[in-house]
Design an enzyme around this catalytic site. Structure first.
Site, PDB file in Angstrom:
ATOM      1  N   ASP A  63      29.086  11.325  34.360  1.00 18.94           N
ATOM      2  CA  ASP A  63      29.525  12.946  34.925  1.00 18.94           C
ATOM      3  C   ASP A  63      30.121  12.416  35.725  1.00 18.94           C
ATOM      4  OD1 ASP A  63      29.425  14.187  32.222  1.00 18.94           O
ATOM      5  OD2 ASP A  63      27.257  15.671  33.504  1.00 18.94           O
ATOM      6  N   GLU A  88      33.562  20.570  37.499  1.00 21.19           N
ATOM      7  CA  GLU A  88      31.742  20.800  37.202  1.00 21.19           C
ATOM      8  C   GLU A  88      30.752  20.416  38.056  1.00 21.19           C
ATOM      9  OE1 GLU A  88      29.848  20.332  33.309  1.00 21.19           O
ATOM     10  OE2 GLU A  88      28.166  21.655  33.556  1.00 21.19           O
ATOM     11  N   ASP A 163      36.425  18.748  33.380  1.00 22.91           N
ATOM     12  CA  ASP A 163      34.767  19.425  32.690  1.00 22.91           C
ATOM     13  C   ASP A 163      34.705  17.864  32.272  1.00 22.91           C
ATOM     14  OD1 ASP A 163      32.343  19.650  31.582  1.00 22.91           O
ATOM     15  OD2 ASP A 163      32.438  20.650  30.768  1.00 22.91           O
ATOM     16  N   ILE A 165      32.054  15.512  31.113  1.00 21.52           N
ATOM     17  CA  ILE A 165      31.250  15.381  29.213  1.00 21.52           C
ATOM     18  C   ILE A 165      31.103  16.380  29.103  1.00 21.52           C
ATOM     19  CG2 ILE A 165      29.869  14.432  28.208  1.00 21.52           C
ATOM     20  CD1 ILE A 165      29.955  11.722  30.287  1.00 21.52           C
ATOM     21  N   ASP A 166      32.161  16.971  28.029  1.00 21.92           N
ATOM     22  CA  ASP A 166      30.856  18.380  28.491  1.00 21.92           C
ATOM     23  C   ASP A 166      30.255  18.017  26.720  1.00 21.92           C
ATOM     24  OD1 ASP A 166      30.971  21.540  27.913  1.00 21.92           O
ATOM     25  OD2 ASP A 166      31.742  21.305  26.332  1.00 21.92           O
ATOM     26  N   THR A 168      27.025  17.357  27.297  1.00 23.61           N
ATOM     27  CA  THR A 168      26.536  16.107  27.917  1.00 23.61           C
ATOM     28  C   THR A 168      24.612  15.965  27.013  1.00 23.61           C
ATOM     29  OG1 THR A 168      26.696  16.989  30.293  1.00 23.61           O
ATOM     30  CG2 THR A 168      25.721  14.544  29.996  1.00 23.61           C
ATOM     31  N   ASP A 313      34.423  25.241  31.108  1.00 23.07           N
ATOM     32  CA  ASP A 313      34.111  24.700  29.846  1.00 23.07           C
ATOM     33  C   ASP A 313      35.135  25.321  29.290  1.00 23.07           C
ATOM     34  OD1 ASP A 313      31.555  23.427  30.089  1.00 23.07           O
ATOM     35  OD2 ASP A 313      30.919  25.486  30.391  1.00 23.07           O
TER      36      ASP A 313
HETATM   37  C1  2IP Z   1      28.160  22.638  28.560  1.00 27.57           C
HETATM   38  C2  2IP Z   1      27.313  22.176  26.718  1.00 27.57           C
HETATM   39  C3  2IP Z   1      27.205  23.039  26.100  1.00 27.57           C
HETATM   40  C4  2IP Z   1      26.850  25.172  25.808  1.00 27.57           C
HETATM   41  C5  2IP Z   1      27.445  24.852  27.253  1.00 27.57           C
HETATM   42  C6  2IP Z   1      28.321  24.505  28.467  1.00 27.57           C
HETATM   43  O1  2IP Z   1      28.379  21.770  29.082  1.00 27.57           O
HETATM   44  O2  2IP Z   1      29.180  22.618  26.171  1.00 27.57           O
HETATM   45  O3  2IP Z   1      26.589  22.560  25.051  1.00 27.57           O
HETATM   46  O4  2IP Z   1      26.647  24.964  25.224  1.00 27.57           O
HETATM   47  O5  2IP Z   1      28.380  25.989  26.956  1.00 27.57           O
HETATM   48  O6  2IP Z   1      28.120  24.835  29.467  1.00 27.57           O
HETATM   49  P1  2IP Z   1      25.957  25.364  23.538  1.00 27.57           P
HETATM   50  O7  2IP Z   1      25.992  24.034  22.983  1.00 27.57           O
HETATM   51  O8  2IP Z   1      25.070  26.212  23.687  1.00 27.57           O
HETATM   52  O9  2IP Z   1      27.494  26.585  23.410  1.00 27.57           O
HETATM   53  P2  2IP Z   1      27.379  20.707  30.053  1.00 27.57           P
HETATM   54  O10 2IP Z   1      27.465  20.071  28.700  1.00 27.57           O
HETATM   55  O11 2IP Z   1      29.069  19.883  30.295  1.00 27.57           O
HETATM   56  O12 2IP Z   1      26.185  21.065  30.849  1.00 27.57           O
HETATM   57 CA    CA Z   2      30.732  21.667  30.473  1.00 30.65          CA
END
Ligand code: 2IP
Ligand code: CA
Length: 403
Positions: A63, A88, A163, A165-166, A168, A313
């Protein structure tokens, strides 16, 4: 490939962001395809000595590294943006022994390899593989629609949220459900995205966004993944995108919602009652859910959780949605506007802005999206979901009280 002469600054910056996102996607794919890296990525923290190793936090390193590569590559081409690219992650990487090292792109592949090998507790093979990916420029075709953009916005008015890697968790777990093509994937690698959003330093509106999905097609013959990249620009009254606006006038179009699998149970039930359970999809990844709305796989993404998502995000996907005639607004503000001023007030509910921290909060929470959110592709979709929620949650209902 560079974008050649005659192009405006907007086109050049957007091309640079697309290219940076492709490099990020290539690094993300590499970490899953090369054994030397994949073993580190999925390594379990089993306690004891193993927990104390640098390598046990490799997913954080992936990341951080991707974020630094994007910052570096954009900063080299746009020095005026240096210091205005936020992410992030923190570039300081601390290992299990409490030793810190600043992750950065060095002047040469060899120097970056030395730094990464040190961070990776002497794993030279992993350090070299990553350093090579950091320094190699991915070959991308210049999108003729980007070349044609003439919307000039001086970059010294702009700043960026990244971001790297969203989703993760999905990135680490992997997996792919081949059957899900016309509806959002509930989980797995397609829910992983790289998000880059450009916003105005003054005012905070998102004006340019890139959403890269590194894992979309799997080629079983060579065992390789390929991805997709989407972009959108909305500034100076002009809109342009790699996507076409979802066709909400089609008679076959059914109103659908995508929610987090961890969405509040009572809130989800309210929506299921209003729109029917078959029209509610659950999916991982905030960026992926926003992309689903931009692609027309869902009409809206609603999150009732205060602080469940962060600026990084939503900034990139938000610009993409604005370019298509949609947007992202706070759920709490919409419900208040609807209740106090009526449905017509929704058209002027302010878009989420990205330039100011929440001073009442600390750490990452300063950059949280306060009061939940609604990501929508058209005003009609926004009205439909707010109207249903406002009616379902009458004055005595507590479903949305936590917002
Ligand atoms: C996270 C990721 C999660 C999401 C959360 C983000 O970012 O996208 O999947 O939760 O909101 O902050 P959900 O999947 O429940 O929507 P990261 O993976 O970058 O921590
Ligand atoms: Ca994210």
């Amino acid at each position: 490939m560079s974008i050649s002469g005659g192009c405006g600054i907007t086109a050049t910056l957007l091309h640079c962001l697309v290219q940076a996102s492709e490099k990020a996607a290539a690094i993300a794919r590499l970490c899953r395809s090369e054994n030397a890296l994949f073993e580190l990525l999925v390594q379990e923290k089993t306690g004891g000595d193993k927990n104390k190793k640098f390598v046990s936090d490799f997913k954080t390193l992936a990341d951080v590294l991707i974020q630094e590569v994007i910052k570096h590559d954009v900063g080299v081409k746009f020095p005026v943006l240096v210091g205005h690219i936020h992410g992030e992650e923190n570039s300081k990487f601390t290992n299990g022994l409490g030793e810190s090292e600043t992750v950065r792109v060095c002047a040469s592949v060899a120097d970056t390899a030395v730094l990464l090998t040190r961070i990776l507790d002497g794993n030279a093979r992993a350090g070299q593989l990553l350093a090579h990916a950091v320094h190699v420029e991915p070959e991308i075709m210049v999108d003729h629609r980007i070349r044609g953009l003439r919307l000039d916005e001086p970059p010294n008015n702009l700043a960026i949220w990244v971001d790297p890697i969203d989703s993760t968790n999905q990135y680490i777990q992997g997996g792919y459900n081949m059957s899900e093509h016309t509806r959002p994937h509930s989980q797995g690698l397609p829910c992983v995205t790289v998000l880059i959003g450009v916003y105005e330093r003054i005012g905070g509106l998102p004006v340019m966004g890139v959403v890269n999905q590194p894992f979309v097609h799997y080629d079983g013959e060579n065992g390789r993944w390929s991805g997709n990249v989407f972009w959108g620009v909305c500034c100076n009254g002009e809109q342009a995108s790699s996507l076409s606006p979802p066709d909400s006038t089609s008679p076959a179009d059914t109103f659908s919602l995508v929610l987090s699998s961890s969405e509040d149970r009572a809130f989800r039930s309210t929506l299921e009652e209003a729109f029917g359970p078959d029209n509610i999809y659950l999916a991982a990844g905030a960026g992926y859910k926003e992309l689903c709305v931009a692609k027309g796989l869902a009409s809206v993404f609603v999150s009732s959780e205060d602080g469940g998502t962060y600026m990084w995000d939503s900034c990139g996907p938000h610009a993409l949605l604005r370019a298509l005639g949609g947007g992202i607004v706070r759920l709490k503000s919409c419900l208040e506007d609807y209740r106090h001023k009526g449905p017509s007030a929704l058209a002027s509910t302010p878009q989420i802005r990205y330039h100011k921290p929440l001073l009442s909060r600390e750490g990452a929470q300063q950059w949280a999206n306060e009061g939940g959110l609604v990501a929508y592709s058209s005003d009609k979709s926004l009205c439909a979901v707010i109207e249903a929620l406002a009616q379902a949650c009458g004055p005595d209902d507590t479903t949305t009280d936590k917002l």
